[in-house]
Design an enzyme around this catalytic site. Structure first.
Site, PDB file in Angstrom:
ATOM      1  N   HIS A  46       0.832  -1.208   0.000  1.00 42.59           N
ATOM      2  CA  HIS A  46       0.000   0.000   0.000  1.00 42.59           C
ATOM      3  C   HIS A  46       0.870   1.264   0.000  1.00 42.59           C
ATOM      4  CE1 HIS A  46      -3.676   2.333   1.111  1.00 42.59           C
ATOM      5  NE2 HIS A  46      -2.786   3.131   1.667  1.00 42.59           N
ATOM      6  N   GLU A  47       1.781   1.341   0.945  1.00 46.27           N
ATOM      7  CA  GLU A  47       2.615   2.546   1.050  1.00 46.27           C
ATOM      8  C   GLU A  47       3.533   2.681  -0.170  1.00 46.27           C
ATOM      9  OE1 GLU A  47       1.777   4.756   3.169  1.00 46.27           O
ATOM     10  OE2 GLU A  47       0.472   3.439   4.332  1.00 46.27           O
ATOM     11  N   HIS A  70       1.742   4.630  -2.755  1.00 42.99           N
ATOM     12  CA  HIS A  70       1.832   6.086  -2.524  1.00 42.99           C
ATOM     13  C   HIS A  70       3.213   6.597  -2.948  1.00 42.99           C
ATOM     14  CE1 HIS A  70      -1.921   6.774  -0.480  1.00 42.99           C
ATOM     15  NE2 HIS A  70      -1.681   5.915   0.488  1.00 42.99           N
ATOM     16  N   GLU A 120      -4.932   7.714  -2.937  1.00 41.69           N
ATOM     17  CA  GLU A 120      -5.436   6.462  -2.367  1.00 41.69           C
ATOM     18  C   GLU A 120      -5.761   5.454  -3.475  1.00 41.69           C
ATOM     19  OE1 GLU A 120      -5.500   4.653   1.163  1.00 41.69           O
ATOM     20  OE2 GLU A 120      -4.905   6.715   0.819  1.00 41.69           O
TER      21      GLU A 120
HETATM   22 ZN    ZN Z   1      -3.073   5.223   1.948  1.00 40.94          ZN
END
Ligand code: ZN
Length: 508
Positions: free
Chosen positions: A272-273, A276, A302
């Site tokens: 997830h990170e 980003h 997101e």
């Molecule tokens: Zn996030």
């Protein structure tokens, strides 16, 4: 060349430098800073924040901005400069609309309110937090009210909440969000029930064994690089809650949190990170350190993290080339877990109380509940006092969950304690944008095959070329339209969840 714009540049450079310094302090406070640093560092941050405010909000910038907005001057600007002017106007109105004294009062309140909330959550004591939250809501209403322009806006009961939403996702208002969440309710509530009834078929008990943290770290570092995190442009540290921030496109900071008795959580935080981080790393060199040199909105950010985490990272194809490496890292713990069993376990769906623990399918329901409560609060349909009761009612209605404590209820998230209303919807919108991109990308490339071949680079390149490089030049709908040919369309999200869970759980 615009002389007017050139006059503005040193002031914008200064504000960008201060923004980077503040981001570094924030990152440091969450990761490496010693325990006793906070008071003095708080003072430094206060001074830097004040400088940042003054670097943008001053008569000189005000005048230049007004001139640059005049049609004759504006048409001489490049596409990028126009976007900077547009962004400066947004930031200017946002910051300058609030009287300085009220703003510092609010910052002080928010600071205090966050620590009161932390204690209240621990002690399951909403009453002690209630007066703070009431004041926070009052301030937010007042601040948003300063930004209402026309009479028509002032008469619109949704206007205040729409302003709060626009700070996180300017492309959407309650009109689109109402439609989005209506669709979620209609289509997902029955699917969630169907899937929850089949829970016994999925065995994820292996995940609660002991997993050496050092070994986890090594594997997660490999995983971050595997999906596309470039270690020459970023670092990974540990913090209580994983997050990503950036100073510029060649210095992206991400964190993780490891649990000895849970392997899966850190794996998906990493992916997830990384999503980003990859976004920030692929922003164009000429945009970084400008007002438009970061991800275009919270929802689009997101969308990238969730695209990697869920669509890429929770697929069987993704794990096919690397699962044996995970098994080699934890041979004892994973000896009876084959790839199929692992993939089912990482996609297990079961209704729960806690948003951050929720699986992909039940997650949007947590957001739906928060959205409905926030909207009602800012339309004066409910009061802060009524929040705990309303919260419980909705968890019962949408997820069939009965929870008596407020710790696991209305007090679970930190957002409201610091006044971040309008933030939650971006999480669900991000997932839906990710699904829309996914279906389009499948028409452009052999998506599954790329994953099976471990060729993540192609996917990263595609996202870089079509979304990341532009920073804030384009907003969410403009990006979606240029990539997929249509604006935000939540039907892909529903289709994606139905297909995925239908297949995983063998539903008809
Ligand atoms: Zn996030």
């Amino acid at each position: 060349m615009s002389e007017l714009f050139d006059q503005l540049t040193p002031m914008l450079d200064r504000s960008a430098a201060l923004t980077a310094a503040l981001a570094l302090f924030e990152w440091d406070a969450e990761t490496l800073a010693p325990e006793q640093a906070s008071d003095n560092t708080g003072k430094i941050i206060g001074i830097l924040s004040d400088d940042y405010f003054r670097s943008l909000i001053n008569p000189e910038v005000k005048l230049l901005l007004r001139k640059l907005e005049e049609p004759d001057n504006n048409k001489q600007l490049t596409l990028e400069q126009k976007a900077v002017v547009r962004e400066l106007r947004r930031t200017y109105d946002q910051l300058a609309s609030i009287p300085g004294r009220e703003y510092s009062e609010f910052c002080e309140l928010a600071n205090k309110s966050s620590s009161v909330w932390a204690k209240a959550r621990k002690n399951d004591d909403f009453k002690s937090f209630e007066p703070y939250l009431e004041k926070i809501v009052e301030y937010k209403k007042k601040f948003a009210g300063y930004r209402l322009k026309s009479q028509e806006q002032k008469d619109d009961p949704d206007a205040i909440y729409n302003i709060l939403l626009s700070d996180f996702e300017p492309s959407l208002s309650t009109k689109e969000l109402d439609e989005f969440f209506e669709l979620i309710k209609e289509e997902l509530v029955p699917l969630i029930k169907q899937v929850a009834d089949k829970q016994d078929e999925i065995d994820d008990k292996f995940n609660t064994q002991t997993f050496d943290v050092q070994k986890q770290k090594e594997f997660n570092e490999f995983l971050a690089n595997y999906v596309g995190f470039e270690k020459e442009k970023g670092v990974i540290a540990e913090s209580a809650h994983p997050f990503t921030t950036n100073l510029h496109n060649k210095d992206v900071r991400m964190t993780n949190h490891y649990y000895e008795n849970n392997l899966i959580t850190a794996l998906f935080s990493t992916i997830h990170e990384s999503g980003h981080a990859i976004y920030e790393m692929q922003i164009r060199d000429d945009l970084t350190l400008t007002l438009i040199g970061t991800g275009t909105s919270m929802a689009v950010h997101e969308s990238q993290s969730r695209f990697y985490e869920n669509i890429v990272g929770k697929s069987k194809e993704f794990w096919k080339p690397i699962y044996s490496q995970l098994v080699d890292t934890f041979p004892e713990q994973l000896k009876d877990v084959d790839l199929d069993k692992f993939v089912k376990a990482i996609n297990k769906s079961i209704p729960g109380y806690i948003r951050t623990d929720a699986d992909e399918l039940t997650y949007p329901m947590h957001i739906l509940i928060r959205y409905e409560l926030e909207k009602a609060l800012f339309k004066d349909e409910i009061t802060v006092k009524e929040l705990p009761k309303e919260w419980k009612k909705k968890y019962m209605e949408y997820l069939g969950m009965k929870e008596d404590t407020d710790t696991k209820g209305v007090l679970q998230d930190t957002h409201w304690s610091s006044g971040d209303f309008g933030y939650f919807p971006t999480y669900a919108i991000g997932s839906a944008v990710a699904a829309q991109l996914y279906y389009f990308m499948k028409t452009q490339m052999e998506f599954d095959k790329l994953l099976e071949d471990g060729n993540l680079d192609q996917i990263k390149k595609y996202l870089g070329e079509h979304i990341h490089q532009y920073g804030m030049i384009y907003n969410m709908n403009e990006l979606l339209e240029s990539v997929t040919g249509e604006k935000f369309n939540p039907s892909y999200y529903i289709k994606y969840l139905k297909e995925k869970y239908g297949k995983l759980y063998g539903l008809d």
